[in-house]
Each structure stands twice: as structure tokens, then as C-alpha cells.
Write a protein that holds these residues in place. Sequence first.
Motif, mmCIF file in Angstrom:
data_model
loop_
_atom_site.group_PDB
_atom_site.id
_atom_site.type_symbol
_atom_site.label_atom_id
_atom_site.label_comp_id
_atom_site.label_asym_id
_atom_site.label_seq_id
_atom_site.Cartn_x
_atom_site.Cartn_y
_atom_site.Cartn_z
ATOM 1 N N GLY A 157 0.806 -1.217 0.000
ATOM 2 C CA GLY A 157 0.000 0.000 0.000
ATOM 3 C C GLY A 157 0.836 1.263 0.000
ATOM 4 N N ARG A 158 2.074 1.175 -0.479
ATOM 5 C CA ARG A 158 2.980 2.331 -0.489
ATOM 6 C C ARG A 158 3.897 2.307 -1.719
ATOM 7 N NH1 ARG A 158 0.161 4.391 2.796
ATOM 8 N NH2 ARG A 158 0.744 5.278 4.775
ATOM 9 N N GLY A 217 2.764 11.593 -5.680
ATOM 10 C CA GLY A 217 1.662 12.135 -6.485
ATOM 11 C C GLY A 217 0.484 11.182 -6.585
ATOM 12 N N LYS A 218 -0.004 10.993 -7.822
ATOM 13 C CA LYS A 218 -1.194 10.184 -8.074
ATOM 14 C C LYS A 218 -1.031 8.733 -7.617
ATOM 15 C CE LYS A 218 -3.289 12.561 -11.993
ATOM 16 N NZ LYS A 218 -3.689 12.436 -13.384
ATOM 17 N N LYS A 219 0.149 8.160 -7.892
ATOM 18 C CA LYS A 219 0.369 6.765 -7.519
ATOM 19 C C LYS A 219 0.250 6.583 -6.010
ATOM 20 C CE LYS A 219 3.021 3.665 -10.320
ATOM 21 N NZ LYS A 219 4.308 3.106 -10.629
ATOM 22 N N ALA A 220 0.785 7.531 -5.252
ATOM 23 C CA ALA A 220 0.715 7.442 -3.793
ATOM 24 C C ALA A 220 -0.729 7.504 -3.322
ATOM 25 C CB ALA A 220 1.530 8.558 -3.160
#
Length: 180
Positions: A26-27, A32-35
Motif C-alpha cells: 500500500g505504499r 503524487g497520483k500513484k501514492a
Amino acid sequence: MQLPSIERTSGIKPQFTWDNTQYVLGRVSDTGKKAARSLEAFEDFKKFHCERLSCCNSPSVQAFLAYLGRWQPADAEKLPLWEDLVDQNIVFRLVGSPAFLHDDDDVNRIWQQTAGDAGSKDEHIGMCLVSGQTARIAKLHPFVKGVDGGNAKGGSLVSFNATAFTSYGLEDGANGAVGV
């Protein structure tokens, strides 16, 4: 290492019994968007595996499901060697077991039953040209990466991408019948 693999585009779609840290932990390193999508990716990874593996009594599977039930994505940065681990692919193995989770016989049986959205209207059953066995034929196979002169994202070993390649009413992967 050969892994059960599904083709992924821009949507959230977990791999079976392995994936990158966005899905498994989950990291990601990106802020940005991916996070922002990482928590959603992890929850989908968790749901995907709990639905498919909950009936399996293999000790490796039970340990994997226990991990999924307890893992908190906020703890990822506390892992030893986090900086080396982030954004990498992760596979699972029960401590003391010689085999990875994806090599477990029960897990392989479940993968064969559920791979490629079994039961979809696009499913085709036929003789696999590799094994000679009757099997669900893959409509698409994952790209092969690392081929000299190939595309960086990988390439298809066999491709049928135009209506001119339709033969005997068979389309896509049914023309080059290789099992899932």
C-alpha cells in the motif's frame, strides 16, 4: 522466476500472489497520483486474494491471508531496507517452506480455475498447443520483457490484432491456442 500474471493497464488490477509495493504494502516512493492510489490498490489486492484463497487450508496460504488481515500500509516505511524495497515486486514464502506461495500446488490449482476471468463470455476451451491438454485458452498473454531489440514494456510472442487474422471463426488468442 515465473509468476502467474495478468495484463494490467491503467486501472487497479492486482497480480495473483505477488505484486509491487503499491499493491502488496500500500505504499510507493511517488508522492503524487500513484501514492494516492496505493491504499486503494492494497485494499483491492487484499479483497482479490481473500475471495479466491479463503477456502484453501495450505499453511502458506493461511499465513498470507493472516498477513493481509493484519498489515497496515502506514507501517511500510518502518520496514528494514525500505528504501531498497519500495517500488519493487514482492513474492511470498512461509518461513521454513522451500517453495514460494505461487509454487504451492493448491494455489496453482486455484489460479488455473480463476485466471483470465473464468466463465466470461470471451472464454474459449480448446487444445493447448503447448501442453496438448484441453484447457481454457488465453485471449491475451502477458508481454515478454527483456527481449533484445524489443519494446521496453515487452512484446507478444504471437499476436492476432486484425480481422484478417480471424480464422475458422476464432479470434485473438484462440487462433494460437495456448492455455491460460
